[in-house]
Scaffold this motif. Structure first.
Motif, mmCIF file in Angstrom:
data_model
loop_
_atom_site.group_PDB
_atom_site.id
_atom_site.type_symbol
_atom_site.label_atom_id
_atom_site.label_comp_id
_atom_site.label_asym_id
_atom_site.label_seq_id
_atom_site.Cartn_x
_atom_site.Cartn_y
_atom_site.Cartn_z
ATOM 1 N N ASP A 4 15.124 12.949 -35.462
ATOM 2 C CA ASP A 4 13.816 12.482 -34.847
ATOM 3 C C ASP A 4 13.797 11.051 -34.551
ATOM 4 O OD1 ASP A 4 13.483 11.668 -37.463
ATOM 5 O OD2 ASP A 4 11.339 12.555 -37.882
ATOM 6 N N ALA A 5 14.921 10.442 -34.521
ATOM 7 C CA ALA A 5 15.031 9.050 -34.548
ATOM 8 C C ALA A 5 14.754 8.593 -32.910
ATOM 9 C CB ALA A 5 16.427 8.474 -34.732
ATOM 10 N N ALA A 6 14.955 9.478 -32.303
ATOM 11 C CA ALA A 6 14.689 8.910 -30.712
ATOM 12 C C ALA A 6 13.754 10.363 -30.202
ATOM 13 C CB ALA A 6 15.809 8.954 -29.929
ATOM 14 N N ASP A 7 12.695 9.723 -29.425
ATOM 15 C CA ASP A 7 11.834 10.754 -28.733
ATOM 16 C C ASP A 7 12.433 11.784 -27.780
ATOM 17 O OD1 ASP A 7 9.560 9.794 -30.172
ATOM 18 O OD2 ASP A 7 8.919 8.486 -28.769
ATOM 19 N N ASP A 8 13.486 11.318 -26.936
ATOM 20 C CA ASP A 8 13.918 12.119 -26.069
ATOM 21 C C ASP A 8 15.539 11.831 -26.125
ATOM 22 O OD1 ASP A 8 14.691 13.793 -23.795
ATOM 23 O OD2 ASP A 8 13.406 12.682 -22.460
ATOM 24 N N PRO A 9 16.168 12.587 -27.084
ATOM 25 C CA PRO A 9 17.746 12.319 -27.048
ATOM 26 C C PRO A 9 18.497 12.951 -25.800
ATOM 27 C CG PRO A 9 16.896 14.079 -28.654
ATOM 28 C CD PRO A 9 15.747 13.430 -28.103
ATOM 29 N N ALA A 10 17.909 13.873 -25.199
ATOM 30 C CA ALA A 10 18.608 14.057 -24.024
ATOM 31 C C ALA A 10 18.590 13.180 -22.890
ATOM 32 C CB ALA A 10 18.061 15.394 -23.313
ATOM 33 N N ARG A 11 17.910 12.053 -22.766
ATOM 34 C CA ARG A 11 17.803 10.851 -21.937
ATOM 35 C C ARG A 11 18.542 9.727 -22.538
ATOM 36 N NH1 ARG A 11 16.296 14.143 -18.894
ATOM 37 N NH2 ARG A 11 14.253 14.794 -18.441
ATOM 38 N N LEU A 12 19.304 10.069 -23.744
ATOM 39 C CA LEU A 12 20.028 8.864 -24.254
ATOM 40 C C LEU A 12 21.475 9.027 -24.126
ATOM 41 C CD1 LEU A 12 17.928 7.990 -27.456
ATOM 42 C CD2 LEU A 12 17.687 6.858 -24.945
ATOM 43 N N THR A 13 22.280 7.911 -24.322
ATOM 44 C CA THR A 13 23.850 8.307 -24.211
ATOM 45 C C THR A 13 23.938 8.433 -26.025
ATOM 46 O OG1 THR A 13 24.402 6.015 -24.678
ATOM 47 C CG2 THR A 13 24.347 6.832 -22.619
ATOM 48 N N PRO A 14 25.246 9.127 -26.094
ATOM 49 C CA PRO A 14 25.565 9.074 -27.562
ATOM 50 C C PRO A 14 25.260 7.767 -28.538
ATOM 51 C CG PRO A 14 26.676 10.525 -26.405
ATOM 52 C CD PRO A 14 26.280 9.669 -25.550
ATOM 53 N N VAL A 15 25.695 6.573 -27.790
ATOM 54 C CA VAL A 15 25.676 5.379 -28.518
ATOM 55 C C VAL A 15 24.361 4.981 -28.791
ATOM 56 C CG1 VAL A 15 26.301 2.743 -28.414
ATOM 57 C CG2 VAL A 15 27.940 4.659 -27.573
ATOM 58 N N GLU A 16 23.603 5.062 -27.713
ATOM 59 C CA GLU A 16 22.057 4.783 -27.942
ATOM 60 C C GLU A 16 21.286 5.687 -29.092
ATOM 61 O OE1 GLU A 16 20.746 3.276 -23.339
ATOM 62 O OE2 GLU A 16 20.894 5.342 -23.842
ATOM 63 N N LEU A 17 21.814 6.810 -29.086
ATOM 64 C CA LEU A 17 21.283 7.712 -30.220
ATOM 65 C C LEU A 17 21.700 7.353 -31.504
ATOM 66 C CD1 LEU A 17 19.219 10.016 -30.707
ATOM 67 C CD2 LEU A 17 21.442 11.659 -30.482
ATOM 68 N N ALA A 131 25.558 11.998 -33.228
ATOM 69 C CA ALA A 131 24.919 11.388 -32.150
ATOM 70 C C ALA A 131 25.377 12.364 -30.908
ATOM 71 C CB ALA A 131 25.157 10.052 -32.010
ATOM 72 N N ALA A 132 26.703 12.354 -30.935
ATOM 73 C CA ALA A 132 27.294 12.954 -29.569
ATOM 74 C C ALA A 132 27.017 14.480 -29.678
ATOM 75 C CB ALA A 132 28.830 12.928 -29.742
ATOM 76 N N ILE A 133 27.038 15.272 -30.843
ATOM 77 C CA ILE A 133 26.387 16.443 -30.728
ATOM 78 C C ILE A 133 24.970 16.605 -30.468
ATOM 79 C CG2 ILE A 133 26.403 18.504 -32.464
ATOM 80 C CD1 ILE A 133 28.741 17.552 -33.847
ATOM 81 N N GLN A 134 24.234 16.006 -31.016
ATOM 82 C CA GLN A 134 22.866 16.018 -31.021
ATOM 83 C C GLN A 134 22.389 15.724 -29.499
ATOM 84 O OE1 GLN A 134 20.059 13.556 -33.148
ATOM 85 N NE2 GLN A 134 18.250 14.526 -32.428
ATOM 86 N N GLN A 135 22.960 14.661 -28.930
ATOM 87 C CA GLN A 135 22.856 14.149 -27.499
ATOM 88 C C GLN A 135 23.041 15.524 -26.605
ATOM 89 O OE1 GLN A 135 24.629 13.622 -24.746
ATOM 90 N NE2 GLN A 135 22.912 13.136 -23.479
ATOM 91 N N TYR A 136 24.228 16.078 -26.968
ATOM 92 C CA TYR A 136 24.905 17.152 -26.041
ATOM 93 C C TYR A 136 23.877 18.202 -25.992
ATOM 94 C CZ TYR A 136 27.261 21.202 -24.388
ATOM 95 O OH TYR A 136 27.306 22.448 -23.687
ATOM 96 N N LEU A 137 23.663 18.784 -27.288
ATOM 97 C CA LEU A 137 22.541 19.764 -27.528
ATOM 98 C C LEU A 137 21.310 19.540 -26.686
ATOM 99 C CD1 LEU A 137 23.403 21.196 -31.052
ATOM 100 C CD2 LEU A 137 24.074 22.125 -28.999
ATOM 101 N N ALA A 138 20.695 18.387 -27.026
ATOM 102 C CA ALA A 138 19.528 17.888 -26.369
ATOM 103 C C ALA A 138 19.407 18.055 -24.848
ATOM 104 C CB ALA A 138 18.918 16.753 -26.852
ATOM 105 N N GLU A 139 20.713 17.363 -24.287
ATOM 106 C CA GLU A 139 20.809 17.465 -22.784
ATOM 107 C C GLU A 139 20.749 19.035 -22.184
ATOM 108 O OE1 GLU A 139 23.538 15.483 -19.317
ATOM 109 O OE2 GLU A 139 24.045 15.171 -21.622
#
Length: 143
Positions: A4-17, A131-139
């Protein structure tokens, strides 16, 4: 709790997440001090110094949970890890995604089996991998 570090992980890059995870951790280290966190979380002080000064993509998720657990408003490290894994597995279920799909869609050079082992906690997972896994799943779930 990392996830829950970011409100919208789908909108971030893995680096930003990953940077959002690190900001959570940095806040705990800043509040408690490097040496006390190193002692209480059993994390190398040099690694914590590097975190305070900038990015530490190779920091292990287990170490991150130990650091976050020092915040009195958070549960213990084991609960943080279990909740994180549960969150990731629920995202996989919602998106109808298996570990091979994750492995082929994230830039981690991991096999499906290695992704599964990391998600289950049988092998160490870094913040960069998380971050890469969470961002991919969120997107994927945001489609």
């Amino acid at each position: 709790m990392l996830y829950d570090a970011a409100d919208d992980p789908a909108r971030l890059t893995p680096v930003e997440l990953r940077e959002a995870y690190e900001a959570q951790l940095r806040a705990v280290v800043s509040a408690h001090g490097v040496e006390p966190v190193a002692d209480d979380a059993d994390v190398d002080a040099d690694l914590l110094e590097a975190l305070v000064e900038g990015a530490v993509p190779q920091l292990r998720v287990e170490d991150a949970a130990s650091i976050l657990a020092l915040d009195e408003e958070r549960p213990d490290a084991e609960a943080i890890l279990l909740e994180l894994r549960d969150h990731l597995l629920m995202a996989m279920t919602t998106g109808v995604v298996d570990v091979d799909t994750i492995a082929s869609n994230v830039d981690l050079d991991l096999s499906g089996q290695e992704v599964q082992q990391a998600l289950e906690g049988r092998t160490a997972m870094t913040l960069a991998q998380l971050a890469a896994i969470q961002q991919y799943l969120a997107e994927r779930n945001d489609r």
